[in-house]
Design a protein around this motif. Structure first.
Motif, PDB file in Angstrom:
ATOM      1  N   THR A  99       0.840  -1.197   0.000  1.00 12.51           N
ATOM      2  CA  THR A  99       0.000   0.000   0.000  1.00 12.51           C
ATOM      3  C   THR A  99       0.873   1.244   0.000  1.00 12.51           C
ATOM      4  O   THR A  99       2.048   1.192   0.350  1.00 12.51           O
ATOM      5  CB  THR A  99      -0.928   0.040   1.239  1.00 12.51           C
ATOM      6  N   ARG A 100       0.275   2.338  -0.409  1.00 16.48           N
ATOM      7  CA  ARG A 100       0.905   3.657  -0.397  1.00 16.48           C
ATOM      8  C   ARG A 100      -0.068   4.665   0.190  1.00 16.48           C
ATOM      9  O   ARG A 100      -1.265   4.565  -0.016  1.00 16.48           O
ATOM     10  CB  ARG A 100       1.228   4.131  -1.809  1.00 16.48           C
ATOM     11  N   GLN A 101       0.497   5.643   0.868  1.00 21.49           N
ATOM     12  CA  GLN A 101      -0.284   6.754   1.408  1.00 21.49           C
ATOM     13  C   GLN A 101      -0.263   7.914   0.407  1.00 21.49           C
ATOM     14  O   GLN A 101       0.773   8.194  -0.190  1.00 21.49           O
ATOM     15  CB  GLN A 101       0.324   7.242   2.734  1.00 21.49           C
ATOM     16  N   PHE A 102      -1.393   8.546   0.259  1.00 28.30           N
ATOM     17  CA  PHE A 102      -1.512   9.716  -0.600  1.00 28.30           C
ATOM     18  C   PHE A 102      -2.212  10.814   0.184  1.00 28.30           C
ATOM     19  O   PHE A 102      -2.899  10.552   1.171  1.00 28.30           O
ATOM     20  CB  PHE A 102      -2.329   9.386  -1.856  1.00 28.30           C
ATOM     21  N   ASN A 103      -2.045  12.037  -0.261  1.00 34.57           N
ATOM     22  CA  ASN A 103      -2.727  13.187   0.315  1.00 34.57           C
ATOM     23  C   ASN A 103      -3.665  13.759  -0.736  1.00 34.57           C
ATOM     24  O   ASN A 103      -3.268  13.968  -1.883  1.00 34.57           O
ATOM     25  CB  ASN A 103      -1.736  14.262   0.753  1.00 34.57           C
ATOM     26  N   HIS A 104      -4.888  14.022  -0.312  1.00 31.91           N
ATOM     27  CA  HIS A 104      -5.899  14.576  -1.207  1.00 31.91           C
ATOM     28  C   HIS A 104      -5.376  15.818  -1.927  1.00 31.91           C
ATOM     29  O   HIS A 104      -5.506  15.945  -3.142  1.00 31.91           O
ATOM     30  CB  HIS A 104      -7.162  14.888  -0.390  1.00 31.91           C
ATOM     31  N   ALA A 105      -4.767  16.720  -1.187  1.00 33.55           N
ATOM     32  CA  ALA A 105      -4.290  17.983  -1.767  1.00 33.55           C
ATOM     33  C   ALA A 105      -3.197  17.777  -2.816  1.00 33.55           C
ATOM     34  O   ALA A 105      -2.997  18.629  -3.681  1.00 33.55           O
ATOM     35  CB  ALA A 105      -3.782  18.910  -0.660  1.00 33.55           C
ATOM     36  N   ALA A 106      -2.494  16.635  -2.779  1.00 33.29           N
ATOM     37  CA  ALA A 106      -1.431  16.386  -3.744  1.00 33.29           C
ATOM     38  C   ALA A 106      -1.938  15.780  -5.048  1.00 33.29           C
ATOM     39  O   ALA A 106      -1.206  15.740  -6.032  1.00 33.29           O
ATOM     40  CB  ALA A 106      -0.384  15.451  -3.134  1.00 33.29           C
ATOM     41  N   VAL A 107      -3.195  15.328  -5.064  1.00 33.59           N
ATOM     42  CA  VAL A 107      -3.703  14.661  -6.258  1.00 33.59           C
ATOM     43  C   VAL A 107      -4.876  15.370  -6.927  1.00 33.59           C
ATOM     44  O   VAL A 107      -5.342  14.935  -7.972  1.00 33.59           O
ATOM     45  CB  VAL A 107      -4.071  13.185  -5.961  1.00 33.59           C
ATOM     46  N   THR A 108      -5.377  16.461  -6.294  1.00 34.96           N
ATOM     47  CA  THR A 108      -6.492  17.202  -6.895  1.00 34.96           C
ATOM     48  C   THR A 108      -6.510  18.636  -6.372  1.00 34.96           C
ATOM     49  O   THR A 108      -6.061  18.904  -5.268  1.00 34.96           O
ATOM     50  CB  THR A 108      -7.853  16.524  -6.589  1.00 34.96           C
TER      51      THR A 108
END
Length: 123
Positions: A99-108
């Motif tokens: 798994t990987r962690q993502f941040n909402h602000a970094a993808v949209t």
């Protein structure tokens, strides 16, 4: 239920899609050919190519396979997708591999809603 301030993280599975077959393949794939999906990025090993028709059959299911779901959901248990060519007996195995962690602000650019009932506020 509102989103805690500053907490815009979410988790996706990394996926590995591998060609599995033992007969002729008209798209030129061979056993062991694969690619990986990390977030929204496809990663192909050097020298491998994939048919656009094969990718077209696989792409719609990959975002759903990246997301956690109920253990009884078929998306958690079924891992093989048939080749889109009716004359081919190959299958494509989709494996969750970490798994990987993502941040909402970094993808949209779209802001998070303050509660599930509220639409996001435009900046």
């Amino acid at each position: 239920m509102s989103q805690p301030a500053g907490d815009d993280q979410f988790e996706l599975f990394d996926l590995r899609v591998e060609w599995e077959g033992d007969g002729p393949c008209w798209c030129k794939a061979k056993a062991g050919d694969h690619f990986e999906l990390h977030g929204e990025q496809l990663h192909f090993p050097p020298g491998q190519s994939w048919s656009i028709y094969t990718l077209a059959a696989l792409l719609p299911i990959l975002p759903a396979k990246q997301r956690p779901c109920h253990p009884n959901d078929w998306m958690s248990t079924d891992a093989r997708v048939a080749c889109p060519d009716p004359n081919c007996k190959a299958r494509f195995v989709i494996k969750r591999c970490g798994t990987r962690q993502f941040n909402h602000a970094a993808v949209t650019a779209e802001p998070l809603a303050t509660s599930p009932q509220d639409p996001p506020k435009k900046p």
